[in-house]
Design an enzyme around this catalytic site. Structure first.
Site, PDB file in Angstrom:
ATOM      1  N   ASP A  49       0.841  -1.195   0.000  1.00  0.00           N
ATOM      2  CA  ASP A  49       0.000   0.000   0.000  1.00  0.00           C
ATOM      3  C   ASP A  49       0.881   1.251   0.000  1.00  0.00           C
ATOM      4  O   ASP A  49       2.008   1.239   0.519  1.00  0.00           O
ATOM      5  CB  ASP A  49      -0.889   0.033   1.248  1.00  0.00           C
ATOM      6  CG  ASP A  49      -1.931  -1.073   1.244  1.00  0.00           C
ATOM      7  OD1 ASP A  49      -2.107  -1.713   0.196  1.00  0.00           O
ATOM      8  OD2 ASP A  49      -2.555  -1.281   2.297  1.00  0.00           O
ATOM      9  N   LYS A  50       0.351   2.308  -0.563  1.00  0.00           N
ATOM     10  CA  LYS A  50       1.085   3.571  -0.666  1.00  0.00           C
ATOM     11  C   LYS A  50       1.648   4.022   0.681  1.00  0.00           C
ATOM     12  O   LYS A  50       2.790   4.480   0.774  1.00  0.00           O
ATOM     13  CB  LYS A  50       0.171   4.649  -1.235  1.00  0.00           C
ATOM     14  CG  LYS A  50       0.806   6.031  -1.310  1.00  0.00           C
ATOM     15  CD  LYS A  50      -0.185   7.060  -1.835  1.00  0.00           C
ATOM     16  CE  LYS A  50       0.414   8.460  -1.813  1.00  0.00           C
ATOM     17  NZ  LYS A  50      -0.567   9.475  -2.287  1.00  0.00           N
TER      18      LYS A  50
END
Length: 216
Positions: A49-50
């Protein structure tokens, strides 16, 4: 860049928080940083995830990408995470059906199988506790979007700092970290393992007291 290993086939490095792990339709990504470093094509074989940091491996050739992607599919690539969760779980497995809503950019646990729903499986153990929070080691057996975050949150144990999935902490940094990855080298077939603990994040620093933070 914090590079743990590099040859002409693969690169293993620390992905920073705040960057997409793959090309994001013109948005800055960690893949761009690797391309700038290697001056070559880069092929992502798994995701983070970012807002999650930690160890990742990228392929530098199409053949290496195919080989590593195969290991992801047959689960011979091991991916281990550290997370700080609200609550005091012991150890066990979580198996759910997940649906990812692209419009909301959010995953949901659902009861019935239907189009777009995928099985999600992880196992975990608690390494340490501090008041109402626990440090858990998570092993992913499937790689679904926001999997760890939504599976713990669905059991009323949201990750510290994860406001998207029920965390009400002032801290906005999600206490999730990819600390270990293990795989077979795509060419030599040597088993390789890389670890990197989170040393800077506020949520994890609490568990450094009395040497309570460990990956073992």
């Amino acid at each position: 860049m914090n590079i743990l290993y590099e040859d002409k086939h693969i690169i293993v490095c620390l992905k920073e928080r705040g960057l997409l792990s793959q090309d994001g339709n013109g948005k800055p990504s960690f893949t761009d940083k690797i391309k700038e470093h290697t001056k070559s094509e880069v092929y992502p074989v798994h995701r983070l995830d970012k807002d999650v940091g930690g160890v990742m491996v990228y392929a530098l050739t199409k053949s290496a990408a195919a080989e590593l992607s195969g290991q992801v599919a047959d689960r011979t690539m091991e991916k281990n995470y550290l997370a700080v969760v609200h609550g005091n779980p012991d150890e066990g497995k979580m198996e759910d059906l997940l649906f990812f809503d692209r419009g909301k950019n959010k995953s949901f646990v659902v009861k019935k199988d239907r189009r777009g729903v995928k099985k999600a499986l992880l196992s975990y153990e608690t390494l340490s506790r501090a008041e109402d929070k626990s440090l858990v080691r998570v092993t992913l057996h499937t790689g679904r979007t926001h999997q760890i975050r939504v599976q713990f949150a669905s059991r009323k144990m949201p990750l510290y700092g994860d406001r998207r999935y029920g965390g009400r902490d002032e801290e906005k940094t999600i206490a999730l970290w990819s600390f270990r990855i293990a795989f077979n080298h795509p060419v030599t077939k040597e088993r390789m393992s890389f670890e990197l603990l989170p040393t800077e994040d506020k949520a994890f620093r609490e568990f450094y007291k009395n040497n309570r933070l460990t990956a073992e």
